[in-house]
Design a protein around this motif. Structure first.
Motif, PDB file in Angstrom:
ATOM      1  N   VAL A 183      49.309  38.277  43.864  1.00 14.11           N
ATOM      2  CA  VAL A 183      48.099  38.213  43.045  1.00 14.11           C
ATOM      3  C   VAL A 183      48.213  37.069  42.046  1.00 14.11           C
ATOM      4  O   VAL A 183      47.268  36.294  41.846  1.00 14.11           O
ATOM      5  CB  VAL A 183      47.855  39.550  42.312  1.00 14.11           C
ATOM      6  N   ALA A 184      49.369  36.943  41.418  1.00 17.10           N
ATOM      7  CA  ALA A 184      49.584  35.847  40.481  1.00 17.10           C
ATOM      8  C   ALA A 184      49.541  34.497  41.192  1.00 17.10           C
ATOM      9  O   ALA A 184      49.034  33.508  40.649  1.00 17.10           O
ATOM     10  CB  ALA A 184      50.913  36.032  39.763  1.00 17.10           C
ATOM     11  N   LEU A 185      50.045  34.436  42.422  1.00 14.51           N
ATOM     12  CA  LEU A 185      50.009  33.186  43.174  1.00 14.51           C
ATOM     13  C   LEU A 185      48.584  32.721  43.446  1.00 14.51           C
ATOM     14  O   LEU A 185      48.312  31.514  43.497  1.00 14.51           O
ATOM     15  CB  LEU A 185      50.751  33.339  44.500  1.00 14.51           C
ATOM     16  N   ALA A 186      47.669  33.660  43.619  1.00 15.89           N
ATOM     17  CA  ALA A 186      46.270  33.280  43.830  1.00 15.89           C
ATOM     18  C   ALA A 186      45.741  32.518  42.622  1.00 15.89           C
ATOM     19  O   ALA A 186      45.016  31.521  42.762  1.00 15.89           O
ATOM     20  CB  ALA A 186      45.418  34.523  44.093  1.00 15.89           C
ATOM     21  N   ILE A 200      48.832  30.918  50.820  1.00 15.30           N
ATOM     22  CA  ILE A 200      49.761  31.991  50.501  1.00 15.30           C
ATOM     23  C   ILE A 200      50.108  32.699  51.805  1.00 15.30           C
ATOM     24  O   ILE A 200      49.204  33.136  52.549  1.00 15.30           O
ATOM     25  CB  ILE A 200      49.134  32.977  49.503  1.00 15.30           C
ATOM     26  N   LEU A 201      51.389  32.778  52.110  1.00 18.84           N
ATOM     27  CA  LEU A 201      51.791  33.418  53.355  1.00 18.84           C
ATOM     28  C   LEU A 201      51.376  34.885  53.357  1.00 18.84           C
ATOM     29  O   LEU A 201      51.326  35.545  52.316  1.00 18.84           O
ATOM     30  CB  LEU A 201      53.312  33.320  53.539  1.00 18.84           C
ATOM     31  N   ASN A 287      37.876  39.911  37.305  1.00 21.02           N
ATOM     32  CA  ASN A 287      38.986  38.986  37.123  1.00 21.02           C
ATOM     33  C   ASN A 287      39.588  38.437  38.414  1.00 21.02           C
ATOM     34  O   ASN A 287      40.171  37.340  38.410  1.00 21.02           O
ATOM     35  CB  ASN A 287      40.080  39.675  36.312  1.00 21.02           C
ATOM     36  N   LEU A 288      39.461  39.181  39.511  1.00 22.31           N
ATOM     37  CA  LEU A 288      40.100  38.782  40.758  1.00 22.31           C
ATOM     38  C   LEU A 288      39.149  38.767  41.951  1.00 22.31           C
ATOM     39  O   LEU A 288      39.546  38.380  43.053  1.00 22.31           O
ATOM     40  CB  LEU A 288      41.277  39.717  41.065  1.00 22.31           C
ATOM     41  N   GLY A 289      37.897  39.182  41.749  1.00 22.18           N
ATOM     42  CA  GLY A 289      36.943  39.316  42.842  1.00 22.18           C
ATOM     43  C   GLY A 289      36.367  37.996  43.338  1.00 22.18           C
ATOM     44  O   GLY A 289      36.743  36.918  42.865  1.00 22.18           O
ATOM     45  N   THR A 292      35.124  35.021  41.106  1.00 21.62           N
ATOM     46  CA  THR A 292      36.095  34.304  40.273  1.00 21.62           C
ATOM     47  C   THR A 292      36.659  33.072  40.966  1.00 21.62           C
ATOM     48  O   THR A 292      37.313  32.246  40.334  1.00 21.62           O
ATOM     49  CB  THR A 292      37.275  35.212  39.918  1.00 21.62           C
ATOM     50  N   GLY A 293      36.430  32.965  42.280  1.00 16.70           N
ATOM     51  CA  GLY A 293      37.039  31.897  43.047  1.00 16.70           C
ATOM     52  C   GLY A 293      38.419  32.255  43.565  1.00 16.70           C
ATOM     53  O   GLY A 293      39.001  31.515  44.359  1.00 16.70           O
ATOM     54  N   LEU A 294      38.965  33.387  43.126  1.00 15.76           N
ATOM     55  CA  LEU A 294      40.269  33.838  43.610  1.00 15.76           C
ATOM     56  C   LEU A 294      40.114  34.725  44.835  1.00 15.76           C
ATOM     57  O   LEU A 294      40.856  34.610  45.802  1.00 15.76           O
ATOM     58  CB  LEU A 294      41.010  34.587  42.501  1.00 15.76           C
ATOM     59  N   ASP A 295      39.155  35.642  44.769  1.00 18.04           N
ATOM     60  CA  ASP A 295      38.829  36.534  45.890  1.00 18.04           C
ATOM     61  C   ASP A 295      40.074  37.214  46.454  1.00 18.04           C
ATOM     62  O   ASP A 295      40.383  37.126  47.637  1.00 18.04           O
ATOM     63  CB  ASP A 295      38.104  35.762  46.983  1.00 18.04           C
ATOM     64  N   VAL A 296      40.803  37.915  45.578  1.00 18.92           N
ATOM     65  CA  VAL A 296      41.997  38.646  46.003  1.00 18.92           C
ATOM     66  C   VAL A 296      41.559  40.038  46.476  1.00 18.92           C
ATOM     67  O   VAL A 296      41.061  40.837  45.685  1.00 18.92           O
ATOM     68  CB  VAL A 296      43.001  38.795  44.840  1.00 18.92           C
ATOM     69  N   PRO A 297      41.701  40.359  47.754  1.00 14.23           N
ATOM     70  CA  PRO A 297      41.292  41.683  48.242  1.00 14.23           C
ATOM     71  C   PRO A 297      42.006  42.787  47.459  1.00 14.23           C
ATOM     72  O   PRO A 297      43.175  42.637  47.085  1.00 14.23           O
ATOM     73  CB  PRO A 297      41.734  41.677  49.707  1.00 14.23           C
ATOM     74  N   ARG A 298      41.309  43.898  47.236  1.00  7.16           N
ATOM     75  CA  ARG A 298      41.933  44.975  46.475  1.00  7.16           C
ATOM     76  C   ARG A 298      43.119  45.582  47.203  1.00  7.16           C
ATOM     77  O   ARG A 298      44.124  45.935  46.586  1.00  7.16           O
ATOM     78  CB  ARG A 298      40.913  46.067  46.131  1.00  7.16           C
ATOM     79  N   GLY A 299      43.057  45.735  48.488  1.00  2.93           N
ATOM     80  CA  GLY A 299      44.210  46.220  49.233  1.00  2.93           C
ATOM     81  C   GLY A 299      44.776  47.500  48.663  1.00  2.93           C
ATOM     82  O   GLY A 299      44.074  48.514  48.557  1.00  2.93           O
ATOM     83  N   LEU A 300      46.049  47.481  48.270  1.00  2.00           N
ATOM     84  CA  LEU A 300      46.703  48.661  47.712  1.00  2.00           C
ATOM     85  C   LEU A 300      46.073  49.099  46.393  1.00  2.00           C
ATOM     86  O   LEU A 300      46.297  50.223  45.945  1.00  2.00           O
ATOM     87  CB  LEU A 300      48.189  48.395  47.503  1.00  2.00           C
ATOM     88  N   ASN A 301      45.298  48.237  45.770  1.00  2.00           N
ATOM     89  CA  ASN A 301      44.665  48.578  44.499  1.00  2.00           C
ATOM     90  C   ASN A 301      43.323  49.289  44.662  1.00  2.00           C
ATOM     91  O   ASN A 301      42.640  49.563  43.674  1.00  2.00           O
ATOM     92  CB  ASN A 301      44.500  47.312  43.655  1.00  2.00           C
ATOM     93  N   GLU A 302      42.959  49.595  45.886  1.00  2.00           N
ATOM     94  CA  GLU A 302      41.796  50.447  46.130  1.00  2.00           C
ATOM     95  C   GLU A 302      42.123  51.881  45.738  1.00  2.00           C
ATOM     96  O   GLU A 302      43.292  52.270  45.617  1.00  2.00           O
ATOM     97  CB  GLU A 302      41.414  50.418  47.608  1.00  2.00           C
ATOM     98  N   LEU A 303      41.082  52.684  45.551  1.00  2.00           N
ATOM     99  CA  LEU A 303      41.282  54.109  45.349  1.00  2.00           C
ATOM    100  C   LEU A 303      41.971  54.728  46.563  1.00  2.00           C
ATOM    101  O   LEU A 303      41.830  54.239  47.690  1.00  2.00           O
ATOM    102  CB  LEU A 303      39.940  54.802  45.132  1.00  2.00           C
ATOM    103  N   PHE A 304      42.716  55.797  46.344  1.00  2.00           N
ATOM    104  CA  PHE A 304      43.419  56.452  47.452  1.00  2.00           C
ATOM    105  C   PHE A 304      42.451  56.947  48.513  1.00  2.00           C
ATOM    106  O   PHE A 304      42.794  57.037  49.692  1.00  2.00           O
ATOM    107  CB  PHE A 304      44.268  57.605  46.933  1.00  2.00           C
TER     108      PHE A 304
END
Length: 316
Positions: A183-186, A200-201, A287-289, A292-304
């Motif tokens: 996430v920080a690498l994004a 990012i690999l 902040n990450l959507g 923002t230009g980062l578009d980091v998928p929520r992945g594990l940060n989604e609700l259970f």
């Protein structure tokens, strides 16, 4: 605004000062970065604003304490701040060796690699024998030793004190890759002159639960910060279940607010938090959507309930 007095010495000091002091990174887009307008933005900074809204009634009442990775927890321990929100991973070693407690995961992540898109590198194994840039004071070097060592391989970590120095070492070609939480690498990639020239690999080599931390000598302050974080996730779950945002947030605020006096707060603390930063989904997206230009998928940060690890603890 009248806020119920509390027995917690940390909260008392924060109120006497009129501001929460929060340790943040020196600048990682999407997590904690000071803009040209002087305002700090990012997922980590919004967590600090949520605590300030609960404790002081004002989400902007935060004094930011930028720190190098190696100092993120020592500045907290030394009394320079009441909260650390600086993309620091929650580990047993850190809680065992320092008088700190992690209040909860702010973002689930994993160590990854940033490489030039035209390098031909698509898997971590291909970096064996090469120099890779890491931030001093992070878990990166240990993670690299464990992952590559277990495969009979090795890389040469080159440590730098700040994110800016580490990114510069990678951008200059001194190092073949930049190793950091994905996430920080994004955010770091977005700071390069041509982000599209870097990738990012896909593979992560570790588990990195980024978490907020407090000193361990004030259980009431620990409890307050933990439940501020839990409120953000629980409010998101309420929105999913109720369907109507305003109604759901009002219900969540009422349920949590009833317990305010028990944690040194008034009845309206939860309503202030949600008014200041919104739900966890809104904090993440802001902040990450995609916008923002980062578009980091929520992945594990989604609700259970949606395949992630964020579990809404009941507010009743």
């Amino acid at each position: 605004m009248t806020i119920t007095p509390t027995p917690t010495p940390t909260l008392g000091a924060v109120r006497q000062r009129g501001a929460l002091r929060a340790v943040v990174s020196r600048g990682i887009r999407g997590l904690s970065l000071c803009g040209d307008d002087g305002r700090w933005r990012g997922l980590d900074t919004d967590v600090a604003r949520a605590v300030a809204a609960a404790a002081l009634g004002d989400g902007e009442a935060v004094e930011w304490v930028p720190a190098d990775p190696a100092d993120r927890l020592t500045r907290l321990v030394g009394g320079d701040a009441e909260l650390t929100v600086a993309n620091v991973s929650w580990t047993l070693g850190r809680e065992a060796s320092l008088p700190v407690l992690f209040t909860g995961v702010t973002c689930y992540d994993g160590e990854g690699f940033l490489v030039p898109a035209d390098s031909g590198v698509t898997r971590p194994e291909q970096l064996a024998g090469r120099r890779v840039a890491v931030q001093a004071g992070t878990t990166s070097a240990a993670n690299l030793a464990a992952w590559y060592g277990g495969r009979g391989l090795a890389v040469e970590p080159v440590a730098h004190a700040t994110p800016a120095e580490t990114l510069a070492a990678y951008a200059s070609g001194e190092c073949a890759a930049y190793v950091l939480d994905r996430v920080a690498l994004a955010g770091e990639r977005a700071a390069l002159d041509d982000p599209a020239a870097h990738r990012i690999l896909d593979e992560a080599i570790s588990r990195e639960p980024m978490a907020a931390a407090v000193r361990d000598g004030d259980p009431a302050w620990f409890r307050l910060c933990r439940w501020v974080q839990q409120l953000l996730v629980s409010a998101e779950q309420h929105v999913v279940e109720v369907g109507e945002r305003d109604k759901a947030l009002a219900q969540a605020a009422e349920a949590a607010g009833a317990h305010g006096p028990a944690v040194g707060l008034d009845h309206d603390w939860a309503a202030r938090v949600l008014a200041a930063v919104g739900t966890y989904a809104e904090v993440y997206d802001r902040n990450l959507g995609p916008a923002t230009g980062l578009d980091v998928p929520r992945g594990l940060n989604e609700l259970f309930t949606r395949g992630g690890l964020q579990y809404a603890v009941p507010l009743h």
